[in-house]
Design a protein around this motif. Structure first.
Motif, PDB file in Angstrom:
ATOM      1  N   ASP A 118       0.845  -1.182   0.000  1.00  0.00           N
ATOM      2  CA  ASP A 118       0.000   0.000   0.000  1.00  0.00           C
ATOM      3  C   ASP A 118       0.885   1.239   0.000  1.00  0.00           C
ATOM      4  OD1 ASP A 118      -1.761   2.107   0.505  1.00  0.00           O
ATOM      5  OD2 ASP A 118      -2.890   1.006   2.022  1.00  0.00           O
ATOM      6  N   GLU A 119       0.954   1.917  -1.132  1.00  0.00           N
ATOM      7  CA  GLU A 119       1.828   3.088  -1.266  1.00  0.00           C
ATOM      8  C   GLU A 119       1.374   4.261  -0.412  1.00  0.00           C
ATOM      9  OE1 GLU A 119       2.777   4.217  -5.268  1.00  0.00           O
ATOM     10  OE2 GLU A 119       2.967   2.121  -5.894  1.00  0.00           O
ATOM     11  N   ASN A 120       0.140   4.236   0.065  1.00  0.00           N
ATOM     12  CA  ASN A 120      -0.331   5.304   0.948  1.00  0.00           C
ATOM     13  C   ASN A 120       0.116   5.086   2.386  1.00  0.00           C
ATOM     14  OD1 ASN A 120      -1.781   6.756  -1.061  1.00  0.00           O
ATOM     15  ND2 ASN A 120      -3.341   5.164  -0.988  1.00  0.00           N
ATOM     16  N   VAL A 121       0.446   3.855   2.719  1.00  0.00           N
ATOM     17  CA  VAL A 121       0.925   3.530   4.070  1.00  0.00           C
ATOM     18  C   VAL A 121       2.443   3.502   4.095  1.00  0.00           C
ATOM     19  CG1 VAL A 121       0.961   1.787   5.896  1.00  0.00           C
ATOM     20  CG2 VAL A 121      -1.165   2.237   4.635  1.00  0.00           C
ATOM     21  N   PHE A 122       3.023   2.811   3.143  1.00  0.00           N
ATOM     22  CA  PHE A 122       4.482   2.659   3.071  1.00  0.00           C
ATOM     23  C   PHE A 122       5.017   3.588   1.985  1.00  0.00           C
ATOM     24  CE2 PHE A 122       2.694  -1.352   4.587  1.00  0.00           C
ATOM     25  CZ  PHE A 122       3.290  -1.397   5.826  1.00  0.00           C
ATOM     26  N   ILE A 123       5.397   4.780   2.389  1.00  0.00           N
ATOM     27  CA  ILE A 123       5.757   5.837   1.449  1.00  0.00           C
ATOM     28  C   ILE A 123       7.258   5.934   1.173  1.00  0.00           C
ATOM     29  CG2 ILE A 123       3.688   7.201   1.949  1.00  0.00           C
ATOM     30  CD1 ILE A 123       5.406   8.932   3.809  1.00  0.00           C
ATOM     31  N   SER A 124       8.042   5.118   1.845  1.00  0.00           N
ATOM     32  CA  SER A 124       9.497   5.235   1.712  1.00  0.00           C
ATOM     33  C   SER A 124      10.015   5.107   0.287  1.00  0.00           C
ATOM     34  CB  SER A 124      10.198   4.225   2.623  1.00  0.00           C
ATOM     35  OG  SER A 124       9.957   4.561   3.967  1.00  0.00           O
ATOM     36  N   PRO A 125       9.540   4.136  -0.514  1.00  0.00           N
ATOM     37  CA  PRO A 125      10.057   4.067  -1.893  1.00  0.00           C
ATOM     38  C   PRO A 125       9.802   5.349  -2.681  1.00  0.00           C
ATOM     39  CG  PRO A 125       8.994   2.011  -1.322  1.00  0.00           C
ATOM     40  CD  PRO A 125       8.686   2.990  -0.207  1.00  0.00           C
TER      41      PRO A 125
ATOM     42  N   LYS B  74      15.844   2.774  19.633  1.00  0.00           N
ATOM     43  CA  LYS B  74      15.914   3.207  21.033  1.00  0.00           C
ATOM     44  C   LYS B  74      14.522   3.490  21.604  1.00  0.00           C
ATOM     45  CE  LYS B  74      20.415   5.386  20.397  1.00  0.00           C
ATOM     46  NZ  LYS B  74      21.108   6.686  20.288  1.00  0.00           N
ATOM     47  N   ASN B  75      13.481   3.101  20.866  1.00  0.00           N
ATOM     48  CA  ASN B  75      12.078   3.301  21.283  1.00  0.00           C
ATOM     49  C   ASN B  75      11.729   4.770  21.475  1.00  0.00           C
ATOM     50  OD1 ASN B  75      11.306   0.517  21.303  1.00  0.00           O
ATOM     51  ND2 ASN B  75      12.447   0.297  23.207  1.00  0.00           N
ATOM     52  N   GLN B  76      12.369   5.661  20.730  1.00  0.00           N
ATOM     53  CA  GLN B  76      12.075   7.080  20.826  1.00  0.00           C
ATOM     54  C   GLN B  76      10.985   7.503  19.849  1.00  0.00           C
ATOM     55  OE1 GLN B  76      16.058   8.513  20.087  1.00  0.00           O
ATOM     56  NE2 GLN B  76      16.474   8.734  22.280  1.00  0.00           N
ATOM     57  N   ILE B  77      10.832   6.753  18.752  1.00  0.00           N
ATOM     58  CA  ILE B  77       9.810   7.043  17.753  1.00  0.00           C
ATOM     59  C   ILE B  77       9.200   5.721  17.298  1.00  0.00           C
ATOM     60  CG2 ILE B  77      10.936   9.178  16.957  1.00  0.00           C
ATOM     61  CD1 ILE B  77      11.882   7.599  14.467  1.00  0.00           C
ATOM     62  N   SER B  78       8.058   5.799  16.626  1.00  0.00           N
ATOM     63  CA  SER B  78       7.423   4.590  16.101  1.00  0.00           C
ATOM     64  C   SER B  78       8.045   4.214  14.755  1.00  0.00           C
ATOM     65  CB  SER B  78       5.927   4.812  15.930  1.00  0.00           C
ATOM     66  OG  SER B  78       5.673   5.634  14.803  1.00  0.00           O
ATOM     67  N   PHE B  79       7.756   3.004  14.315  1.00  0.00           N
ATOM     68  CA  PHE B  79       8.304   2.531  13.045  1.00  0.00           C
ATOM     69  C   PHE B  79       7.874   3.428  11.890  1.00  0.00           C
ATOM     70  CE2 PHE B  79       8.015  -0.186   9.235  1.00  0.00           C
ATOM     71  CZ  PHE B  79       9.354  -0.490   9.107  1.00  0.00           C
ATOM     72  N   LEU B  80       6.593   3.752  11.820  1.00  0.00           N
ATOM     73  CA  LEU B  80       6.113   4.584  10.712  1.00  0.00           C
ATOM     74  C   LEU B  80       6.582   6.026  10.816  1.00  0.00           C
ATOM     75  CD1 LEU B  80       2.528   3.159  10.094  1.00  0.00           C
ATOM     76  CD2 LEU B  80       4.640   2.690   8.838  1.00  0.00           C
ATOM     77  N   ASP B  81       7.022   6.448  12.003  1.00  0.00           N
ATOM     78  CA  ASP B  81       7.612   7.788  12.127  1.00  0.00           C
ATOM     79  C   ASP B  81       8.872   7.912  11.282  1.00  0.00           C
ATOM     80  OD1 ASP B  81       5.708   8.850  13.838  1.00  0.00           O
ATOM     81  OD2 ASP B  81       6.855   8.387  15.656  1.00  0.00           O
ATOM     82  N   ILE B  82       9.562   6.814  11.063  1.00  0.00           N
ATOM     83  CA  ILE B  82      10.791   6.858  10.264  1.00  0.00           C
ATOM     84  C   ILE B  82      10.494   7.465   8.902  1.00  0.00           C
ATOM     85  CG2 ILE B  82      12.603   5.507   9.130  1.00  0.00           C
ATOM     86  CD1 ILE B  82      12.295   3.446  11.419  1.00  0.00           C
ATOM     87  N   GLN B  83       9.500   6.915   8.216  1.00  0.00           N
ATOM     88  CA  GLN B  83       9.205   7.405   6.869  1.00  0.00           C
ATOM     89  C   GLN B  83       8.618   8.819   6.902  1.00  0.00           C
ATOM     90  OE1 GLN B  83       6.572   4.487   5.194  1.00  0.00           O
ATOM     91  NE2 GLN B  83       4.787   5.252   6.300  1.00  0.00           N
ATOM     92  N   ASN B  84       7.843   9.138   7.922  1.00  0.00           N
ATOM     93  CA  ASN B  84       7.281  10.481   8.003  1.00  0.00           C
ATOM     94  C   ASN B  84       8.370  11.530   8.215  1.00  0.00           C
ATOM     95  OD1 ASN B  84       4.707   9.399   7.680  1.00  0.00           O
ATOM     96  ND2 ASN B  84       4.427   9.154   9.877  1.00  0.00           N
TER      97      ASN B  84
END
Length: 115
Positions: A30-37, A67-77
């Protein structure tokens, strides 16, 4: 190659062909959820030092996630947001190092300080 370059040793291993690897499956995402590419494609399209800036942000974000400072999806955001700050410079070594340093500084200042 990294150890012996520019020389190369012959390898007895066959070249890997993902199509002929029986235990791998690939599905659309889902390109709307996983925007990294799409973020990476945009950085490549912009060129210059933008990919280096994005890479530095991604490294910082991945470490913050570990380090549990951000969520996984925060990475791409956070990576997507970093494109707003990436400088438009020619990709010289000096500029690449500058962009890398600037991205890490901005991440540290804006994200790490809030956690």
């Amino acid at each position: 190659y990294a150890l012996l370059g520019p020389e190369r040793l012959l390898s007895p291993a066959k070249n890997w062909d993902p199509i002929h690897t029986p235990h791998l499956t690939f599905e659309n995402y889902d390109e709307n959820v996983f925007i990294s590419p799409n973020i990476a494609r945009e950085a490549f399209r912009r060129g210059g030092v933008v990919p280096a800036y994005l890479n530095a942000t991604n490294e910082m974000a991945a470490n913050a996630f570990l380090k549990n400072q951000i969520s996984f999806l925060d990475i791409q955001n956070l990576c997507e947001q970093s494109l707003n700050y990436a400088p438009n410079l020619e990709p010289t070594l000096e500029n690449i190092l500058l962009a890398d340093k600037e991205a890490r500084y901005r991440f540290q200042k804006d994200v790490t300080a809030k956690t």
